[in-house]
Write an enzyme that holds these catalytic residues in place. Structure first.
Site, PDB file in Angstrom:
ATOM      1  N   SER A 113       0.797  -1.238   0.000  1.00 14.77           N
ATOM      2  CA  SER A 113       0.000   0.000   0.000  1.00 14.77           C
ATOM      3  C   SER A 113       0.824   1.281   0.000  1.00 14.77           C
ATOM      4  CB  SER A 113      -0.954   0.015   1.194  1.00 14.77           C
ATOM      5  OG  SER A 113      -2.009  -0.883   0.950  1.00 14.77           O
ATOM      6  N   TYR A 145      -4.095  -2.298  -9.977  1.00 17.23           N
ATOM      7  CA  TYR A 145      -3.930  -2.192  -8.510  1.00 17.23           C
ATOM      8  C   TYR A 145      -2.992  -3.282  -7.969  1.00 17.23           C
ATOM      9  CZ  TYR A 145      -5.150  -2.549  -3.570  1.00 17.23           C
ATOM     10  OH  TYR A 145      -5.082  -2.641  -2.203  1.00 17.23           O
ATOM     11  N   LYS A 193       0.433   3.379  -2.954  1.00 15.15           N
ATOM     12  CA  LYS A 193      -0.735   4.254  -3.119  1.00 15.15           C
ATOM     13  C   LYS A 193      -0.359   5.737  -3.031  1.00 15.15           C
ATOM     14  CE  LYS A 193      -3.726   0.624  -1.196  1.00 15.15           C
ATOM     15  NZ  LYS A 193      -4.450   0.179   0.022  1.00 15.15           N
ATOM     16  N   VAL A 242       1.192  -3.762   3.795  1.00 13.51           N
ATOM     17  CA  VAL A 242       1.161  -5.057   4.481  1.00 13.51           C
ATOM     18  C   VAL A 242       2.411  -5.909   4.225  1.00 13.51           C
ATOM     19  CG1 VAL A 242      -1.340  -5.342   4.810  1.00 13.51           C
ATOM     20  CG2 VAL A 242      -0.270  -6.107   2.670  1.00 13.51           C
ATOM     21  N   TYR A 247      -4.567   3.587   8.112  1.00 17.03           N
ATOM     22  CA  TYR A 247      -5.938   3.042   8.272  1.00 17.03           C
ATOM     23  C   TYR A 247      -6.473   3.383   9.663  1.00 17.03           C
ATOM     24  CZ  TYR A 247      -3.634   0.690   4.499  1.00 17.03           C
ATOM     25  OH  TYR A 247      -2.895   0.443   3.387  1.00 17.03           O
TER      26      TYR A 247
HETATM   27  N1  GLN Z   1      -2.419  -5.297  -1.915  1.00 23.18           N
HETATM   28  C1  GLN Z   1      -2.872  -5.261  -0.540  1.00 23.18           C
HETATM   29  C2  GLN Z   1      -4.367  -5.514  -0.496  1.00 23.18           C
HETATM   30  O1  GLN Z   1      -5.038  -5.081  -1.379  1.00 23.18           O
HETATM   31  C3  GLN Z   1      -2.552  -3.920   0.037  1.00 23.18           C
HETATM   32  C4  GLN Z   1      -3.018  -3.758   1.452  1.00 23.18           C
HETATM   33  C5  GLN Z   1      -2.063  -2.993   2.308  1.00 23.18           C
HETATM   34  O2  GLN Z   1      -0.860  -2.922   2.058  1.00 23.18           O
HETATM   35  N2  GLN Z   1      -2.571  -2.510   3.413  1.00 23.18           N
HETATM   36  O3  GLN Z   1      -4.878  -6.138   0.401  1.00 23.18           O
END
Ligand code: GLN
Length: 307
Positions: free
Chosen positions: A64, A191, A67, A259, A241
């Protein structure tokens, strides 16, 4: 600044001793295989120096954190029109939650929860084949880090493509509200691939320089100062988050987690920091990465609230 090297070495030694390393994300099978004992950290200061410690030269899945880069590209493409399709408020929910989307008619709370990032992938698809959109994102990251060896880990992308049913649900749900302009499969393809970009801490810290330096990276202007500030504001309020408040409280700088166990931190005017430890806390943010950043910020007196 040799103090900084000593501090990084001390933090790395302290983290090596800790047993409370959290849990490695296993819902993406490829990520579940990573050694939880890894720890790396890198800092690039506004005068151009780079400091590293631990496993700072080992590539990991940025997930993420990507992003931040896709948001930057999407704002470059459509500007403030983006905010008609994605909100700017903290979600207070897990990164892959679906409940809020129903109440808010398919408009994701912010660009960093999965739903928001899938809309942004859809924005980046406009006028492109998925392969071109993915290439554009990768080239942007390579440009920011000044390193064209950065690649996408296609096994991680395939692993998520095969198991990411919740993201498929989010995308389909938004499509039903008209907030995806392409097919869910295409937006998800972009994505999953940008989440699978592999970078080491050093490369990631370099890629984050433009946010710490008022929009400039290595002397070049990437975005306006105002845009850099706004992206950083979203990182502070939404970058972790439902753990964003706690991260702001403990660390006091904008940060974006993934993650894969990475966190990119921004100290405006001073430094860009990347840390990696694969074990996650309950909000899906790196357990030791957060603690290491807390230590570093305190030792360096880095805080956006510093007087
Ligand atoms: N690719 C992971 C997902 O879509 C990204 C989530 C993350 O890094 N928090 O679950």
């Amino acid at each position: 600044m040799s103090d900084l090297q000593r501090i990084l070495d001390e933090i790395t030694a302290e983290m090596a001793e800790r047993s409370d390393r959290g849990e490695v994300a296993s819902y993406i099978p490829q990520l579940g295989e990573i050694d939880p004992g890894k720890f790396g950290i890198a800092v690039t200061t506004s005068d151009g120096a780079v400091f590293t410690a631990g496993d700072a030269h080992e590539a990991f899945s940025i997930q993420s954190i990507s992003k931040v880069f896709t948001l930057t590209l999407a704002l470059g493409k459509v500007g403030d029109a983006l905010w008609k399709r994605v909100g700017r408020e903290p979600s207070g929910n897990p990164f892959n939650s679906i409940v809020q989307l129903e109440r808010e008619a398919g408009i994701p709370r912010n660009p960093f929860i999965n739903a928001g990032a899938i809309v942004i992938a859809d924005v980046l698809l406009a006028g492109h084949q998925p392969r071109e959109a993915i290439g554009e994102i990768l080239r942007f990251v390579q440009y920011l880090a000044d390193d064209d060896t950065i690649v996408i880990d296609h096994e991680v992308a395939a692993s998520e493509q095969a198991t990411g049913f919740r993201n498929v649900a989010l995308a389909n749900y938004m499509k039903s509200f008209g907030n995806l302009h392409h097919s869910p499969e295409l937006a998800l393809g972009v994505y999953f691939h940008h989440c699978a970009i592999a970078m080491d801490c050093r490369q990631l810290a370099l890629a984050g320089r433009f946010l710490a330096n008022g929009g400039k990276s290595g002397g070049y202007s990437v975005v306006s100062q105002e845009r850099a500030r706004r992206i950083s504001a979203l990182m502070l309020t939404c970058g972790h988050y439902d753990g964003s408040g706690d991260f702001a409280f403990r660390v006091g700088i904008p940060g974006k987690s993934g993650v894969g166990g990475g966190i990119l931190g921004v100290v405006p005017g001073a430094a860009s920091v990347a840390v990696w430890s694969p074990g996650l806390n309950r909000s899906g943010n790196s357990q030791l990465g957060s603690i290491a950043l807390e230590r570093l910020a305190r030792a360096m007196n880095w805080s956006i609230f510093a007087a």
